[in-house]
Motif scaffolding. Structure first.
Motif, PDB file in Angstrom:
ATOM      1  N   VAL A 139      41.462  43.476  41.762  1.00  0.00           N
ATOM      2  CA  VAL A 139      42.001  42.234  42.315  1.00  0.00           C
ATOM      3  C   VAL A 139      41.044  41.072  42.088  1.00  0.00           C
ATOM      4  CG1 VAL A 139      43.266  43.519  44.062  1.00  0.00           C
ATOM      5  CG2 VAL A 139      41.029  42.580  44.623  1.00  0.00           C
ATOM      6  N   ALA A 140      39.856  41.358  41.508  1.00  0.00           N
ATOM      7  CA  ALA A 140      38.890  40.297  41.216  1.00  0.00           C
ATOM      8  C   ALA A 140      38.862  39.958  39.740  1.00  0.00           C
ATOM      9  CB  ALA A 140      37.489  40.718  41.669  1.00  0.00           C
ATOM     10  N   LYS A 141      39.869  40.429  38.985  1.00  0.00           N
ATOM     11  CA  LYS A 141      39.923  40.143  37.555  1.00  0.00           C
ATOM     12  C   LYS A 141      41.314  39.643  37.182  1.00  0.00           C
ATOM     13  CE  LYS A 141      37.771  42.771  34.599  1.00  0.00           C
ATOM     14  NZ  LYS A 141      37.292  43.924  33.794  1.00  0.00           N
ATOM     15  N   GLY A 142      41.350  38.726  36.241  1.00  0.00           N
ATOM     16  CA  GLY A 142      42.619  38.210  35.747  1.00  0.00           C
ATOM     17  C   GLY A 142      43.332  37.338  36.753  1.00  0.00           C
ATOM     18  N   GLU A 143      44.554  36.923  36.407  1.00  0.00           N
ATOM     19  CA  GLU A 143      45.361  36.088  37.305  1.00  0.00           C
ATOM     20  C   GLU A 143      46.266  36.966  38.150  1.00  0.00           C
ATOM     21  OE1 GLU A 143      46.798  32.128  36.181  1.00  0.00           O
ATOM     22  OE2 GLU A 143      46.412  32.734  34.117  1.00  0.00           O
ATOM     23  N   PHE A 144      46.513  36.507  39.366  1.00  0.00           N
ATOM     24  CA  PHE A 144      47.414  37.227  40.264  1.00  0.00           C
ATOM     25  C   PHE A 144      48.643  36.364  40.500  1.00  0.00           C
ATOM     26  CE2 PHE A 144      48.796  37.965  44.751  1.00  0.00           C
ATOM     27  CZ  PHE A 144      49.393  39.193  44.522  1.00  0.00           C
ATOM     28  N   ASP A 145      49.796  36.908  40.135  1.00  0.00           N
ATOM     29  CA  ASP A 145      51.047  36.173  40.306  1.00  0.00           C
ATOM     30  C   ASP A 145      51.996  37.015  41.148  1.00  0.00           C
ATOM     31  OD1 ASP A 145      53.283  34.637  40.201  1.00  0.00           O
ATOM     32  OD2 ASP A 145      53.653  34.897  38.050  1.00  0.00           O
ATOM     33  N   PRO A 146      52.137  36.717  42.444  1.00  0.00           N
ATOM     34  CA  PRO A 146      52.995  37.533  43.299  1.00  0.00           C
ATOM     35  C   PRO A 146      54.472  37.364  42.997  1.00  0.00           C
ATOM     36  CG  PRO A 146      52.193  35.627  44.503  1.00  0.00           C
ATOM     37  CD  PRO A 146      51.494  35.615  43.167  1.00  0.00           C
ATOM     38  N   GLY A 147      54.837  36.244  42.394  1.00  0.00           N
ATOM     39  CA  GLY A 147      56.253  36.020  42.122  1.00  0.00           C
ATOM     40  C   GLY A 147      56.973  35.470  43.339  1.00  0.00           C
TER      41      GLY A 147
END
Length: 632
Positions: A484-492
């Motif tokens: 959860v500390a890498k890349g982008e997070f897109d919950p939608g």
């Protein structure tokens, strides 16, 4: 050479006093320790003779002898094994737990009970000094095989010990205990009594492969009968299961491992066919204090047709099972096989593969049959077992099947990956995890905010090896392992996130600020963007999807591998009042010089929040102090 007197170091004196007066709950074990040391000396002599390292050594009748003198109140344990030189006596007997004395003392004082303290004694290898429980003075006479000069060591266990060279010492080692005065009210602890010696040897040392002898009493006619052999000398792994009790297995384990506690599990294995061998393995209950140190001695005892040829054969199990103790007895290996030959031997590789699978199968059975016992084992050795996820791709699935991890699930119970996948939300494609130094630091990380808010379970990984194996494994059950500390997070939008139009409008509103901050922080970050993973904190730093994390960078550098530092990405929370005010100030002012400090502060706070350290701590502290001064 004249007699020399040496002082015990302060910690050694404290240890002796603590051990003699308060540690051991069963004084009989002193004899087990001395017999075990004698057996080790005979093993070492046999190995040295096989290698040709001891020209002139006498090896015709290897044995251990126990002799008691009730009138003089002495008990002597002697062997004709490898022996020690003058320097070795000073190094191995004259000091206690050389580098670990302070740590041992600290752990002894913290031990909750006597049995816990006994376990520590065994781990630190100072069982020789248990003789002082029953003796006022101990004298050791030894001569190393192949040498002419012997050595005498003597001490009363108080402040000093003496060393001197002697000319008439036989090969091997003789330890004489000058016993404390007899207690007429407690004959059960008369260690000059033949029946007491027989009882102790039978209970603790019956499996020793060398004869343990005691001189027989002279006959009425003055004749001297043959010495009495006290032990059966029959290898436990060669006897049927019905013939061997759990206590006997436990004593063999203690002899091999120098652990005072019984093993958690005993694993027997017998291979028949073109290549025959027997294995008797033990899973310890507690991890030794030096399990993760470079000098940790791992490996199983390797026998060939009941003859010990190697005390620590590392080739029999992979490094991630280094905590397993035991013996392997093969029928078709050479007696003079070397470590180099073993590494290439196809039979040894076959044994390693089968023993590895047997141990992992035993772990799976334990996990199924007794979850509580397995949980204890995983707490002690889970960090070691997870090394196999990196190095042993053949058995990766078997390790993952038993591996358990802390997570954010409500009941706070460890979970397997299979259980995690079963609980995943509809449409969730990733197994989320976060690594850190402790559970508390991970749970307080800003990276967790959006996942907590949306009820998404996250694995909490706190062992250093977690950084590596999670990246190496990549996926489980068709689900990607994702930090959860890498890349982008897109919950939608369906999961509480923004729609495409909302995101577009937000990005446009902050575009100028983000571009300016990226320029100002160019030496520290590769990009500045708005975050979907923050709900409370103003900012966080994340790694790009395929970049090394700071923890991995540090780990590789510690192993001597140079890796270029990867710049991180700074994410801002557009809903935080500080970020909103910074954006408003940026739009209102033509001169943005006064906002540089705020940009640096935001970045520094984000680094601190994940347990990192600002590049220039002194400057960061000054910025915080100046801002506090203005606020007051």
């Amino acid at each position: 050479m004249p007699t020399e007197t040496f002082e015990f170091q302060v910690e050694a004196r404290q240890l002796l006093r603590l051990m003699i007066h308060s540690v051991y709950s069963n004084k009989d074990v002193f004899l087990r320790e001395l017999v075990s040391n004698a057996s080790d000396a005979l093993d070492k002599l046999r190995l040295a003779v096989l290698r040709g390292d001891t020209p002139g050594a006498e090896n015709s009748d290897p044995h251990i002898e126990i002799e008691a003198d009730s009138d003089a109140r002495t008990l002597t344990v002697r062997d004709n094994g490898i022996g020690m030189s003058y320097d070795e006596v000073g190094r191995l007997i004259g000091t206690i737990a050389n580098s670990g004395t302070a740590e041992l003392l600290r752990e002894l004082r913290d031990a909750e009970d006597a049995s816990g303290a006994e376990g520590l004694i065994g781990q630190f290898g100072v069982g020789f000094y248990s003789g002082f429980m029953v003796a006022d003075r101990m004298t050791l006479v030894t001569r190393r095989a192949g040498e002419e000069q012997g050595t005498r060591w003597s001490s009363d266990g108080e402040g000093t010990y003496t060393l001197e060279s002697v000319d008439d010492a036989p090969q091997g080692t003789s330890v004489t205990l000058h016993l404390k005065p007899a207690d007429p009210d407690n004959q059960l602890h008369d260690y000059t009594s033949p029946w007491k010696i027989r009882e102790i040897v039978k209970r603790y040392s019956d499996f020793i492969t060398w004869p343990i002898r005691m001189p027989a009493q002279p006959g009425e006619d003055g004749s001297t009968p043959e010495p009495e052999t006290l032990n059966s000398m029959k290898a436990l792994w060669a006897r049927s299961r019905e013939e061997v009790s759990d206590d006997e297995y436990h004593e063999l384990y203690k002899h091999i491992s120098h652990d005072w506690r019984p093993p958690l599990e005993t694993v027997r294995f017998q291979a028949e066919g073109t290549f025959e061998y027997q294995a008797l393995l033990f899973l310890p209950e507690h991890a030794p204090h030096d399990l993760f140190t470079q000098g940790y001695q791992r490996g199983l005892q390797l026998y060939v047709k009941r003859v010990l040829i190697m005390d620590d054969c590392e080739a029999l199990l992979p490094p991630y099972l280094r905590f397993v103790k035991g013996v392997v007895d093969a029928q078709d290996l050479s007696l003079n096989v070397s470590r180099e030959i073993l590494q290439q031997d196809r039979h040894i590789r076959m044994i390693q593969r089968r023993l590895t699978k047997k141990v992992l199968s035993a772990l799976k059975d334990m996990k199924t049959a007794d979850a509580e016992r397995f949980a204890g084992l995983w707490r002690e050795f889970g960090a070691v077992l997870k090394e196999g996820l990196i190095t042993d791709t053949e058995n990766r699935d078997a390790i993952l099947a038993v591996a358990t991890f802390a997570s954010t699930r409500a009941d706070d119970e460890p979970t397997t990956l299979e259980q995690y996948v079963e609980r995943m939300k509809d449409g969730q494609d990733d197994i989320f995890y976060l690594t850190g130094e402790s559970r508390q630091s991970i749970e307080n990380s800003p990276h967790m905010e959006a996942f907590r808010a949306r009820g998404l379970e996250v694995l909490l990984l706190t062992d250093p090896v977690d950084e590596v194996w999670a990246d190496a494994v990549g996926e489980f059950g068709g689900k990607r392992l994702r930090s959860v500390a890498k890349g982008e997070f897109d919950p939608g939008a369906d999961d509480g996130g923004e729609t495409g139009k909302e995101r577009e409008k937000r990005d446009e509103e902050y575009a100028d600020l983000l571009g300016w901050m990226k320029e100002q922080l160019a030496d520290e970050v590769k990009d500045v963007r708005l975050s979907s993973r923050l709900t409370v904190s103003p900012a966080c730093v994340v790694s790009d999807a395929h970049d090394l994390t700071p923890a991995l960078e540090s780990m590789y550098r510690a192993m001597g591998q140079e890796v270029p530092p990867a710049k991180r990405i700074l994410e801002l929370n557009p809903d935080h009042v500080l970020v909103k005010q910074l954006n408003a100030a940026y739009k209102e002012r033509e001169d943005h010089t006064g906002l540089v400090d705020t940009a640096e502060l935001l970045h520094g706070l984000a680094v601190l929040a994940e347990g990192g350290r600002p590049k220039e701590p002194g400057r960061f502290v000054k910025l915080v102090a100046d801002r506090l001064e203005r606020a007051l």
